[in-house]
Scaffold this motif. Structure first.
Motif, PDB file in Angstrom:
ATOM      1  N   SER A  16      13.836 -12.259  17.643  1.00 12.20           N
ATOM      2  CA  SER A  16      15.104 -12.485  18.334  1.00 12.20           C
ATOM      3  C   SER A  16      16.258 -11.882  17.539  1.00 12.20           C
ATOM      4  O   SER A  16      17.185 -11.282  18.087  1.00 12.20           O
ATOM      5  CB  SER A  16      15.263 -13.985  18.556  1.00 12.20           C
ATOM      6  OG  SER A  16      16.506 -14.429  18.200  1.00 12.20           O
TER       7      SER A  16
ATOM      8  N   TRP B  34       9.173 -15.565  15.877  1.00 11.58           N
ATOM      9  CA  TRP B  34      10.058 -15.466  17.040  1.00 11.58           C
ATOM     10  C   TRP B  34      11.501 -15.247  16.610  1.00 11.58           C
ATOM     11  O   TRP B  34      12.232 -14.478  17.231  1.00 11.58           O
ATOM     12  CB  TRP B  34       9.944 -16.727  17.898  1.00 11.58           C
ATOM     13  CG  TRP B  34       8.750 -16.695  18.783  1.00 11.58           C
ATOM     14  CD1 TRP B  34       7.630 -17.450  18.677  1.00 11.58           C
ATOM     15  CD2 TRP B  34       8.552 -15.840  19.910  1.00 11.58           C
ATOM     16  NE1 TRP B  34       6.726 -17.131  19.652  1.00 11.58           N
ATOM     17  CE2 TRP B  34       7.265 -16.150  20.430  1.00 11.58           C
ATOM     18  CE3 TRP B  34       9.304 -14.836  20.517  1.00 11.58           C
ATOM     19  CZ2 TRP B  34       6.750 -15.488  21.525  1.00 11.58           C
ATOM     20  CZ3 TRP B  34       8.797 -14.197  21.619  1.00 11.58           C
ATOM     21  CH2 TRP B  34       7.529 -14.522  22.121  1.00 11.58           C
TER      22      TRP B  34
ATOM     23  N   LEU C  74      13.691 -19.031  21.274  1.00 13.59           N
ATOM     24  CA  LEU C  74      14.952 -18.344  21.032  1.00 13.59           C
ATOM     25  C   LEU C  74      16.006 -19.274  20.435  1.00 13.59           C
ATOM     26  O   LEU C  74      17.181 -18.953  20.419  1.00 13.59           O
ATOM     27  CB  LEU C  74      15.481 -17.749  22.338  1.00 13.59           C
ATOM     28  CG  LEU C  74      14.741 -16.497  22.800  1.00 13.59           C
ATOM     29  CD1 LEU C  74      15.232 -16.071  24.156  1.00 13.59           C
ATOM     30  CD2 LEU C  74      14.917 -15.386  21.802  1.00 13.59           C
TER      31      LEU C  74
END
Lengths: 1055, 193, 304, 222
Positions: free
Chosen positions: C13, C9, C93
């Protein structure tokens, strides 16, 4: 078997008048007879000493003429007299060896006669208990002195002798009148008898009589301001003669004063003490302004006598132990005679002409520094023990305020003695023409007295627990041997030191000395570790002149080990002072270290005296241990804390007191600076933490609304900020690092001042970490200096190509210093900021964060100016730093990296330490995650991994996307199409931070330096004004005693 | 500013006339030509030029050396040096011309009076080959790096020949004179008439 | 979250952020051109530049530090980004923001600058250290108001934890620190002008005196790496400002808008001002912005 | 393929395209300091290679950094070019202040020998591929400087020129047109002056040394 002490008077007197006959046989015969006579007198004294010391012999009381005490001349020979006579004999012997090689054939008999006459007078003065007899012996000694001085070879001798005689006559008149009236009042001349018969203090006329006696003695003792003639004497007479006088007549007169003081009623004590103390401080103050070492020694003698006069009433009251005063007297006799002899061994008149004196003679230099250390009262010399005894007795006896002038006067001694030694240590230049006088044949006295001072001082330590510690004794012993054998090759010295330290480390490790959960254990490890690294680096054997410090270094390490492990205030202070003077000597041994060395010593001395003051307050309150400090309360606690902290801050060069540090750091031998910055600057931090903060913070009152600890933190913050800013503008690599070091100490001060477990953890963490990275930086720069031969940064450049390991060392060093993740600098700063935030000191927090940002400028400039940019053509062929240095650097890099990846290695023990200290934990450490008590977390290891992974990834990316790459030559830069000028001109390094300097200009005045300069100048002005009293005119010299009578009368009769 | 014999120069109605009168009084009767209201040309013999310049520089408002250049009078066998000296306060310029022997081609330097003369003298030295003994940068290349020919501003230097020799032309164009070339290409009537 | 999904992730991001940085960069060029009455390059011009830099055919190296400089730069930029939480309550995030707090981010910003400065220094071009000297001088100056602002906010919540600071701003727009502590915000946003190095604080790459400052001797792939680092750093910084002063973001859309708004504050200022000299810039930051910062800290203490 | 004719150096049609010579090392004697670029893409099959090259060339053509070096009077035309009237940045043509970061060298007019020395040095510091745009008549045939002792007359004897823009002075529009031609050529892989220069370095050097008589440029430059 004991020898009749009457012979002390009879034999020299008899031989004295036979001596001219012997001198007809030749100078050897005359000298031999004189020498034998003196040896005999010494033997007389020695024969009594053991018995008197252990009490098996009663003091001898000799009555001449077979009458009883009041009528007969009464000589008394006890322990005091024996010691004084021994000292007199020894000084005379030394002076004989000194003078005999200087006398002409035809004056030898005459001079010997006078010397023996002076001795006779001195022995008489010491032994007699008869007041009139005392006067007679005084006259005998004086006549001998006038004659001997007037016969001197110097042109000024005659004048000096005459002036001396003039004031002597005045003194005699005063004394004679006093004695006559006293006889009238008491009907006896025997002092012991008289003591019992003294009329009540209120008796009419008694005060006048006492006044006369005291005045006479004051003039004979050369107290301020009637010591003018005596000073001329020091300037004019032969130093050998003066040494003789110091050991014989001066001591004799002092003892005579002691005896007369027995008769003086207690109401006069304050007057005597005041006069003595004024003499001590005043003479020392005047000595500071003296440019001629011999005259300076005269002032110093005057001051020491003043101190002893000050002590006489106190000793007689029983406030101060006789031993304390006695040690001071012995110390003064040994050291001053030695110094006087040495002062005659060099032709220099002014201090400047003493530049580079005795450069060729290790013996004389060593003796000189031993005498100076002794006379300034540093351990292990007898003067130190005397001063400590006297001070503690003063505090215990309720005379505490007198310690203040005493300490100030002692500090002044530091100023002028080390000022003189500064010139001696400065390398001679061709325009200094003064040279040594004579050979080594007359050095017997010097060597003997130096050894005597050392041995006697060490002997006095025999009962202290330190002598039982194997490591300390071993290290000191090896250190002493290495100091003596300093002519050996450097590598041998360094190897021996390394081996000794390794052994010490092993012993301590097996003995559990490195228990990191205690502050002592932590500091043991730091001291020994840093010592080892420095000694290993020393194996490189640089070409510097000052690299032979290993002997002193070992002694210093021993003292440091003692310092951090002792609980005894005395031992702490002994270790502190030994550290001070050993480090002073090492700093001075740097090429240009003489001048900064003096500043270092004066500031260290001041710091030492502040500590002494603090300790004395504690001792006065009845606590002699560091643990005991915790029991102090009220204003004593506050004052002690203030004195101790100020002292420690002075030694750590906090802002305002920092002016000594840059010079001392940068001029110290390159290999020693890491230790100076890494360990010695941390010792005051240990002091603040473990000594000053023993006084519970709750006992510290706030001044106004300001918390004292907040004030300390503010000083720490200002240190960090001010010195960081100063470091930005340095051109000299070592100076830059020096300012930086002192600035970093500010962080530790702040951490300690927070007084929470977290703050202390931050401080201790920074202690260890700063040692590692600053040692690394200093060592790497030492290597660079060794290779390039310069310290100015803009003269280097581009060395990364030639010295990659040094570059990596500096790189790691500055990343650690800057606090940029992932190295442990960040962990340390994080701990500190969290602690500050938790404490709520926001503006100090801002100050610390801001100074850590400002530090970037100097860090970049250090690495850029030295290693990056254009390589100078003259450095094309230099090599990497020598292997031992590289090994040390690699070890330190390993340390820095270990702390960076696993800070818990250090934080776990620190946590335990804080638990002991505060009863609270600072941090919770789960695996790699640090959590403060307020719940903030930091994952140092994870941070490191994150950075490494990203770094490797981007490295691979760059490798992947890069087209074929060619390493191009140095000067191939896009220079607007022009051929670049030589590397010197396009290496942008000089005045790197110029715009920054402009922006900060209003804040950059050297305020601290200006302040201290104005202090010096104002003191100088005062001294100049005071010095006008010594007009050099015989008439004014006669006038002063009369004026003194008035003053004295007001002081003494006013009661 | 203030000349003891004549009073202040600023007060005189015509500075040009006045300064020429003073130079005549002091140094001799040099031919003068009043070219404009604020520009006077004086022809000075070589021996007088330095005294005149020094006097102008130190005792009059003519303190600025605006320009220094040379002209090659090949036919006369002479070089002419031209010093343009200006009084910035009065906005009047003096144009001092000196003739030198072309064979010797040497003149005294004035960089002691005006530091900027150093550059002018360097350039004249390079372009005309006139030597100024004592001027600091004589012989140091100014524009012509590695020039080995005759100084190019001398009129006996054949520029076209040098140019043809050194800088090749692009093939396909027979004549370098554009007037001739264009005339041939577009007919004599083209641009010429 | 497990480590590997987290890495995935975070990478994603980061990739989005860098692209967003590129687009903002293109937008800035476009906007600046429009302010000056020009058309300006297309929005995707940064991508083309990047592509061009990657397909150059040869490259130079002055030394190993020169080579490593851009790596430091990009790691520094990306490090800042992965340490800030972008969207509130969205662990996917948040990157590695659990590893440290605001202090770590602040110090991480120096990582790239320091490494880049080292690399530039190794190139041996005099303009590089001149630029670094100016940059460091200005950096220390604008850090003063920024530190004051950060300390004011941190003291308010008693922690340097960025999530704690965000948490205090969740009571409506007026609870944003921008309004709750206007002094600290003023100081920080003035400091931001210096951080972003648009006019009047573009003294490092001052085009007329020291053409491109430290990067004078860099080219091709080095520059591409530096572009990546710069856009990651810019976005990271903007996210940090968003979290500190604009109450964080509850959705990606809000984050995008807020980041753009913060960024264009310095762009618009830069469009209308000429350049400072270094000492003027330093003095500027040490005067009013610092005064605002002090007021901010005092306000915090007073409120507490 | 036509053979390279030293008498017609401006005729770049004699040159191979960007892709073709990469199969072999340049046969022209190249000093050891001189180096050619990547040879990575030659191992790919020709089709893919061509496609890749097309993409690469498109990138190159769309981002042309102009070295900000006003060599002659034509540099005055570059200012309006970057301001709002002509705005060259809309073609992706910004200025680059250092040769290390630039791709296009505009020789803006006459070139004195002294400037030529600097120009050569700058040109050789630019990374490959790099292009030269020659602006104005002076670069073509000396223009009004046809009889100047210190001005070169034919630029392509000393540097490989990719695009000539004639005129004295050419208007900015003409320069933009020249850039369009250059971009087209780059896209087609035909703008190969830099390669030509490397292959025929010896010939260029000889010409250069004929005018730059004191060849004091250190050889480490290239």
């Amino acid at each position: 078997m004991v020898i009749d002490p009457i012979l002390l008077v009879a034999v020299p007197l008899g031989v004295a008048f036979l001596l001219p006959l012997f001198s007809k046989l030749g100078r050897t015969a005359a000298t031999a007879v004189q020498g034998l006579t003196i040896v005999f007198t010494a033997l007389v004294a020695v024969s009594w000493l053991p018995g008197l010391l252990d009490g098996s012999l009663a003091p001898a009381n000799i009555l001449t003429g077979g009458y009883d005490a009041p009528i007969a001349i009464n000589l008394h020979f006890g322990l005091t007299e024996a010691v004084l006579c021994l000292l007199a004999s020894l000084t005379a012997l030394g002076s004989l060896s000194y003078l005999s090689v200087r006398e002409d054939e035809h004056t030898i008999g005459r001079s010997g006669l006078l010397q023996l006459l002076i001795m006779t007078g001195a022995f008489g003065l010491i032994m007699t208990r008869d007041l009139f007899n005392l006067f007679v012996f005084l006259e005998i000694a004086s006549i001998g002195t006038y004659a001997l001085v007037a016969f001197g070879k110097e042109e000024t001798s005659l004048e000096a002798g005459f002036k001396y005689m003039l004031t002597g006559a005045v003194a005699s008149i005063f004394l004679l009148i006093g004695i006559a009236f006293l006889y009238k009042l008491t009907g006896t001349l025997n002092i012991d008898d008289m003591v019992g018969r003294m009329p009540p203090a209120a008796t009419a006329g008694l005060a006048t009589v006492i006044l006369f006696l005291l005045m006479g003695m004051a003039i004979e003792l050369k107290l301020l301001p009637v010591n003018g003639p005596a000073l001329d004497l020091y300037d004019g007479a032969d130093p050998g003669v003066m040494a003789l006088l110091v050991g014989t007549v001066v001591n004799g007169v002092l003892f005579a004063f002691w005896k007369i003081a027995l008769l003086v009623p207690g109401t006069w004590d304050t007057a005597i003490m005041t006069l003595g103390m004024v003499t001590f401080v005043g003479s020392n103050l005047l000595a500071v302004a003296q440019d001629r070492p011999r005259r300076m020694l005269g002032y110093s003698s005057s001051a020491q006598i003043g101190l002893l006069v000050f002590l006489v009433p106190l000793v007689q009251q029983g406030t101060v132990a006789l031993a304390g005063a006695g040690l001071l007297l012995i110390n003064h006799t040994l050291a001053k005679s030695g110094l006087l002899w040495l002062s005659g061994k060099h032709a220099g008149e002014t201090r400047r002409e003493w530049t580079g004196a005795f450069a060729g003679s290790v013996v004389m230099r060593t003796a000189l520094i031993i005498f100076i250390l002794a006379i300034t009262g540093l351990p292990p010399f007898p003067g130190f023990w005397g001063k400590w005894q006297v001070l503690s007795d003063l505090m215990a006896g309720g005379y505490g305020w007198w310690a203040l002038p005493l300490l100030i006067g002692s500090l002044l001694e530091f100023v002028y003695y080390y000022g003189w030694y500064r010139y001696v240590r400065t390398p001679a230049t061709s325009n200094v023409s003064a040279r040594p006088l004579g050979g080594a044949s007359d050095l017997g006295g010097v060597v003997a007295f130096a050894l005597a001072a050392l041995v006697f001082g060490v002997w006095l330590m025999r009962d202290l627990p330190v002598m039982g510690d194997r490591v300390l004794v071993f290290l000191t012993g090896v250190g002493l041997v290495l100091t003596l054998l300093r002519r050996l090759p450097r590598v041998v010295l360094a190897a021996t030191a390394t081996a000794a330290l390794g052994l010490a480390a092993w012993i301590m490790a097996t003995g559990g000395g490195f228990d990191l959960t205690t502050p002592s254990g932590l500091f043991h490890l730091l001291i020994i570790g840093a010592g080892l690294l420095v000694s290993i680096a020393g194996l490189a054997g640089s070409s510097g002149t000052g690299e032979r410090f290993h002997g002193l270094f070992l002694i210093m390490i021993a003292s440091l080990l003692l310092l951090v492990s002792t609980d005894n205030l005395l031992l702490f202070f002994v270790a502190w002072e030994v550290m001070t003077w050993t480090s002073y000597l090492v700093v001075t041994s740097g090429r240009l270290g003489a001048k900064p060395g003096q500043l270092y010593m004066v500031f260290s001395g001041a710091a030492g005296f502040l500590l002494l003051g603090g300790f004395m307050l504690a001792i006065g309150a009845g606590h002699t241990t560091i643990t005991g400090l915790g029991l102090l309360t009220g204003s004593t606690a506050a004052w002690t804390w203030g004195l101790l902290v100020t002292g420690f801050l002075g030694k750590s060069a906090a802002w305002g007191l920092h002016i000594w540090a840059p010079g001392a750091y940068s001029e110290a031998p390159d290999l020693f600076t890491p230790f100076l910055s890494g360990v010695i600057s941390k010792i005051p931090m240990f002091g603040i933490a473990m000594v000053a903060f023993r006084i519970a913070a709750g006992n510290l009152p706030a001044i106004g609304a300001v918390d004292l600890t907040w004030l300390l933190a503010l000083i720490g913050g200002l240190t960090a900020f001010g010195l960081t800013l100063a470091a930005v503008f340095q051109e000299d690599a070592k100076k830059l690092l020096a300012y930086s070091s002192v600035g970093q100490v500010g962080y530790i001060v702040v951490g300690l001042a927070i007084l929470t477990p977290l703050g202390w953890t931050a401080a201790m963490f920074h202690v260890v970490h700063h040692l590692l990275f600053k040692g690394l930086l200093f060592l790497a720069i030492a290597g660079v200096i060794m290779r390039t031969g310069t310290r100015t940064m803009y003269e280097m450049g581009g060395l990364i190509k030639r010295m990659p390991v040094s570059f990596i060392s500096v790189l790691i060093g500055i990343i650690a210093l800057s606090g940029v993740p992932p190295l442990a600098g960040f962990t340390g700063k994080w701990l500190l900021y969290q602690a500050l935030l938790a404490k709520g000191w926001l503006f100090i927090l801002v100050l610390m964060m801001f100074s850590s940002v400002v530090a970037f400028i100097y860090m970049f400039r250090l690495i850029h100016s030295v290693f990056l940019g254009q390589l100078k053509p003259r450095h094309r062929d230099i090599k990497e730093a020598p292997l031992p240095l590289v090994i040390s650097e690699v070890l330190m890099i390993a340390g820095v990296m270990a702390l960076a990846v696993f800070p818990q290695l250090l934080l776990n023990p620190l946590n335990a330490m804080m638990h002991t200290q505060f009863g609270l934990d600072a941090l919770r450490i789960d695996g790699t995650v640090l959590t403060t008590m307020s719940g903030h977390t930091l994952n140092a290891t994870g941070m490191m991994v994150l950075v490494l992974v990203m770094f490797v990834a981007m490295f691979l990316v760059l490798l992947l996307v890069s087209p074929p790459m060619r390493k191009i030559r140095q000067l191939d830069i896009g220079f607007a199409g022009e051929v670049p000028p030589p590397a010197e001109e396009i290496h942008f390094a000089s005045r790197f931070a110029q715009p920054y300097e402009r922006a900060w200009a209003p804040f950059l005045k050297p305020r601290a330096t200006n302040f201290w300069r104005s202090v010096t100048e104002n003191t100088g002005g005062v001294i100049e004004a005071v010095r006008k009293i010594y007009s050099g005119n015989g008439q004014t010299y006669v006038l002063y005693p009369v004026l003194l009578v008035v003053v004295f009368a007001l002081l003494g009769l006013g009661r | 500013m203030f000349d003891i014999n004549h009073g202040n120069l600023d007060d005189s109605p015509d500075v040009g006339q006045e300064i020429v009168r003073r130079i005549h009084d002091r140094f001799g009767d040099f031919p003068a030509r009043f070219q404009k209201a604020d520009l006077v040309r004086l022809d000075v013999p070589q021996k007088d030029i330095i005294p005149v310049l020094s006097w102008l520089r130190t005792e009059t408002p003519f303190v600025q050396l605006t320009h220094l250049t040379a002209v090659d009078w090949l036919e006369d066998g002479q070089f002419e040096l031209m010093y343009l000296v200006t009084a910035p306060d009065l906005m009047v310029s003096l144009h001092l011309c000196v003739r030198l022997d072309r064979a010797k081609a040497e003149a005294e330097s004035v960089f002691n009076l005006w530091l900027q003369a150093e550059t002018y003298e360097q350039e004249i030295n390079e372009m005309f080959g006139i030597h100024f003994p004592g001027s600091p940068r004589q012989g140091v290349p100014f524009i012509l790096e590695g020039w080995r020919d005759m100084p190019p501003m001398r009129r006996d230097f054949d520029t076209v020949a040098y140019c043809d020799r050194t800088h090749p032309v692009r093939p396909g164009r027979e004549h370098q004179d554009s007037r001739v070339y264009v005339g041939r290409k577009f007919g004599e009537k083209g641009y010429l008439k | 979250m497990e480590l590997f999904p987290k890495i995935g992730w975070t990478l994603l991001s980061l990739f989005v952020a860098i692209n967003y940085g590129f687009l903002i960069n293109g937008l800035i060029r476009k906007v600046m051109a429009r302010i000056q009455g020009r058309f300006g390059p297309p929005l995707w011009q940064p991508y083309i530049d990047m592509g061009k830099l990657l397909v150059q055919r040869n490259s130079i190296m002055h030394g190993y530090m020169h080579w490593l400089g851009p790596i430091f730069r990009s790691v520094g930029g990306m490090g800042v980004y992965v340490l800030v939480p972008v969207v509130i309550g969205e662990p996917r995030l948040a990157g590695f923001s659990d590893m440290g707090d605001l202090l770590l981010m602040m110090y991480f910003m120096f990582f790239g600058s320091l490494g880049m400065a080292l690399g530039a220094g190794d190139a041996g071009h005099p303009h590089s250290p001149i630029g670094v000297s100016r940059g460091l001088s200005q950096m220390t100056a604008f850090e003063m108001p920024f530190i004051l602002a950060v300390v004011a906010l941190a003291a308010h919540v008693g922690s340097f934890d960025i999530n704690a600071i965000i948490a205090t701003q969740q009571h409506g727009v007026l609870s944003w620190n921008l309004f709750a502590n206007p002094f600290a915000s003023a100081a920080a946003f003035l400091a931001l002008l210096g951080m972003n190095m648009y006019a009047p604080f573009n003294i490092v790459g001052a085009p007329t005196e020291i053409p491109v400052g430290p990067a004078t001797e860099y080219q091709n792939s080095y520059l591409s790496l530096m572009m990546i680092g710069r856009s990651a750093l810019a976005i990271g910084k903007m996210v940090m400002f968003m979290d500190l002063f604009l109450g964080g973001a509850h959705s990606i859309g809000a984050a995008v808008v807020k980041i753009l708004a913060i960024y264009f504050w310095s762009v618009f200022v830069g469009a209308v001002f000429p350049r400072f000299r270094t000492e003027q810039s330093v003095r500027f930051f040490l005067r009013w912005p610092t005064a605002f910062g002090v007021a901010g800290v005092l306000l915090t203490q007073w409120v507490r | 393929m036509k053979k390279f004719d030293p008498d017609r150096p401006w005729d770049l049609t004699t040159l191979p395209t960007t892709m073709a010579p990469q199969g072999s090392r340049p046969h022209a004697p190249v000093e050891d300091q001189c180096f050619l670029g990547a040879e990575a893409d030659i191992k790919q099959p020709p089709k893919l290679q061509e496609a890749v090259a097309t993409i690469k060339n498109w990138f190159r053509a769309s981002s042309l950094n102009v070295l900000a070096f006003g060599t002659g009077c034509g540099a005055i035309e570059l200012r309006p070019l970057s301001t709002s009237r002509f705005d060259m940045s809309r073609f992706g043509i910004p200025g680059a202040p250092t040769p290390r970061q630039s791709n296009v060298f505009i020789i803006s007019g006459y070139l004195s020998v002294k400037t030529l020395t600097r120009v050569i040095r700058c040109y050789e510091q630019m990374p490959d591929p790099k292009w030269v745009v020659a602006l104005g008549s002076c670069t073509i045939n000396g223009g009004m400087y046809w009889d100047s002792y210190n001005t070169i007359k034919v630029l392509d004897l000393y540097l490989p020129v990719d695009v000539y823009v004639s005129g004295c002075m050419p208007r900015p529009e003409a320069l933009i047109a020249g850039f369009q031609y250059l971009m087209d050529d780059v896209k087609k892989g035909k703008a190969n002056g830099w390669h030509h220069y490397l292959e025929n370095l010896e010939w260029y050097r000889e010409n250069q040394k004929q005018v730059i008589t004191d060849w004091d440029l250190p050889n480490y430059n290239w």
